[in-house]
Design a protein around this motif. Structure first.
Motif, PDB file in Angstrom:
ATOM      1  N   GLY A   1       0.835  -1.187   0.000  1.00  0.00           N
ATOM      2  CA  GLY A   1       0.000   0.000   0.000  1.00  0.00           C
ATOM      3  C   GLY A   1       0.872   1.240   0.000  1.00  0.00           C
ATOM      4  O   GLY A   1       0.689   2.161   0.794  1.00  0.00           O
ATOM      5  N   CYS A   2       1.817   1.270  -0.930  1.00  0.00           N
ATOM      6  CA  CYS A   2       2.895   2.270  -0.906  1.00  0.00           C
ATOM      7  C   CYS A   2       2.441   3.663  -1.294  1.00  0.00           C
ATOM      8  O   CYS A   2       3.178   4.641  -1.112  1.00  0.00           O
ATOM      9  N   GLY A   3       1.238   3.816  -1.872  1.00  0.00           N
ATOM     10  CA  GLY A   3       0.775   5.135  -2.268  1.00  0.00           C
ATOM     11  C   GLY A   3       1.706   5.788  -3.264  1.00  0.00           C
ATOM     12  O   GLY A   3       2.149   5.161  -4.227  1.00  0.00           O
ATOM     13  N   ALA A   4       2.050   7.036  -2.998  1.00  0.00           N
ATOM     14  CA  ALA A   4       2.922   7.796  -3.903  1.00  0.00           C
ATOM     15  C   ALA A   4       4.395   7.501  -3.686  1.00  0.00           C
ATOM     16  O   ALA A   4       5.249   8.186  -4.242  1.00  0.00           O
ATOM     17  N   GLY A   5       4.702   6.510  -2.855  1.00  0.00           N
ATOM     18  CA  GLY A   5       6.048   5.960  -2.817  1.00  0.00           C
ATOM     19  C   GLY A   5       7.018   6.531  -1.815  1.00  0.00           C
ATOM     20  O   GLY A   5       8.190   6.156  -1.814  1.00  0.00           O
ATOM     21  N   ALA A   6       6.596   7.413  -0.906  1.00  0.00           N
ATOM     22  CA  ALA A   6       7.544   8.062  -0.003  1.00  0.00           C
ATOM     23  C   ALA A   6       8.361   7.057   0.805  1.00  0.00           C
ATOM     24  O   ALA A   6       9.591   7.179   0.896  1.00  0.00           O
ATOM     25  N   THR A   7       7.686   6.069   1.402  1.00  0.00           N
ATOM     26  CA  THR A   7       8.405   5.110   2.237  1.00  0.00           C
ATOM     27  C   THR A   7       9.282   4.191   1.390  1.00  0.00           C
ATOM     28  O   THR A   7      10.420   3.888   1.761  1.00  0.00           O
ATOM     29  N   THR A   8       8.775   3.751   0.247  1.00  0.00           N
ATOM     30  CA  THR A   8       9.569   2.900  -0.637  1.00  0.00           C
ATOM     31  C   THR A   8      10.839   3.613  -1.067  1.00  0.00           C
ATOM     32  O   THR A   8      11.932   3.022  -1.089  1.00  0.00           O
ATOM     33  N   LEU A   9      10.722   4.870  -1.429  1.00  0.00           N
ATOM     34  CA  LEU A   9      11.882   5.632  -1.875  1.00  0.00           C
ATOM     35  C   LEU A   9      12.871   5.835  -0.734  1.00  0.00           C
ATOM     36  O   LEU A   9      14.096   5.773  -0.940  1.00  0.00           O
ATOM     37  N   ALA A  10      12.366   6.056   0.477  1.00  0.00           N
ATOM     38  CA  ALA A  10      13.258   6.185   1.631  1.00  0.00           C
ATOM     39  C   ALA A  10      14.024   4.889   1.862  1.00  0.00           C
ATOM     40  O   ALA A  10      15.228   4.903   2.169  1.00  0.00           O
TER      41      ALA A  10
END
Length: 282
Positions: free
Chosen positions: A57-66
């Motif tokens: 449920g990554c949404g716009a990706g903030a956590t994935t990118l971090a």
């Protein structure tokens, strides 16, 4: 009574429609608000040997990118979300930073993940919307390597998060179509009940399950407050077709409801959440 297929269809329509578009429009605001939770998740990955991370449920990706910034090119960070508009934003952000993060449009409940592909599975407010949570976490369990860590942040109950429901409570008398919050989900507060979450994880074969209260202060500029409640949550879906006078009445009712959270030039509230941890059995 709605079937699981009915719920999946509703969630696809919602997150590829009004809610997805709202989250795209407020991506910068959401990232600012929820940065403290991103930090909790990234710090855990940074202190572990995890090199293959799945963000659910990554949404716009903030956590994935971090996460991708942490593990670098030697690791693998994958974000999965049901929303095509949000994944498009996440991919564009990764490209701008030249980060190797991967993003997949899929329902994590039914996605055919590679077996035993990840040594860490994380989520920031992305797991409360499944039609069948046991099936979803069983699917994630199959994607986890032996001993892999599960670490998710989810909201506790609505009664502990009055900021999150302030707009709808203030507007309820003017908008009789306002949807009722369902404690059992799917929805924002679907993981509010500790015993229910423990049951879901036990039934889907996770072990070493722990739910710890996580109460963090979230902030954003007061100048963004009206944008917040007219872009996110159930309110914008109901006021979009109102005439100007009716919309003005709703705004006049809602804005004062946030006064307790305005401190000078800043909006500040405490988000009452669970930090849920578990492990794939060895």
């Amino acid at each position: 009574m709605k079937t699981a297929d009915d719920i999946r269809r509703e969630q696809r329509e919602l997150w590829n429609g009004s809610s997805g578009k709202g989250w795209v429009a407020a991506q910068d605001l959401l990232d600012m608000m929820f940065r403290p939770f991103e930090d909790v998740l990234t710090e855990a990955v940074d202190s572990s040997p995890a090199k293959a991370v799945l963000d659910v449920g990554c949404g716009a990706g903030a956590t994935t990118l971090a996460m991708s910034r942490l593990v670098g090119s030697s690791g693998r960070c994958t974000g999965v979300d049901i929303s095509e508009p949000l994944i498009a934003v996440a991919r564009a952000r990764a490209a701008r930073e030249s980060l190797p993060a991967e993003f997949v449009v899929a329902d994590a409940e039914t996605c055919a993940f590679d077996a035993a592909a990840y040594d860490a599975i994380v989520s920031r407010f992305g797991v409360m919307f499944f039609a069948d949570p046991v099936a979803a976490f069983s699917n994630l369990r199959r994607a986890a390597r032996t001993g892999a860590a599960l670490r998710i942040v989810a909201w506790r109950g609505a009664d502990e998060n009055p900021f999150m429901t302030a707009a709808e409570r203030a507007a309820a008398g003017l908008l009789p179509e306002m949807p009722m919050r369902s404690a059992g989900g799917p929805g924002q507060f679907a993981f509010g009940d500790r015993e229910r979450v423990q049951h879901i994880l036990r039934e889907s074969d996770w072990v070493d399950i722990d739910l710890s209260p996580l109460d963090l202060v979230c902030t954003f500029p007061e100048v963004d407050l009206i944008r917040y409640f007219t872009t996110l949550g159930p309110l914008p879906r109901l006021i979009g077709d109102l005439d100007q006078a009716s919309r003005a009445r709703v705004m006049e009712a809602v804005r004062p409801a946030f006064d307790p959270y305005v401190l000078g030039s800043e909006v500040q509230f405490t988000a009452a959440c669970w930090l849920v941890t578990a492990r794939a059995p060895r």
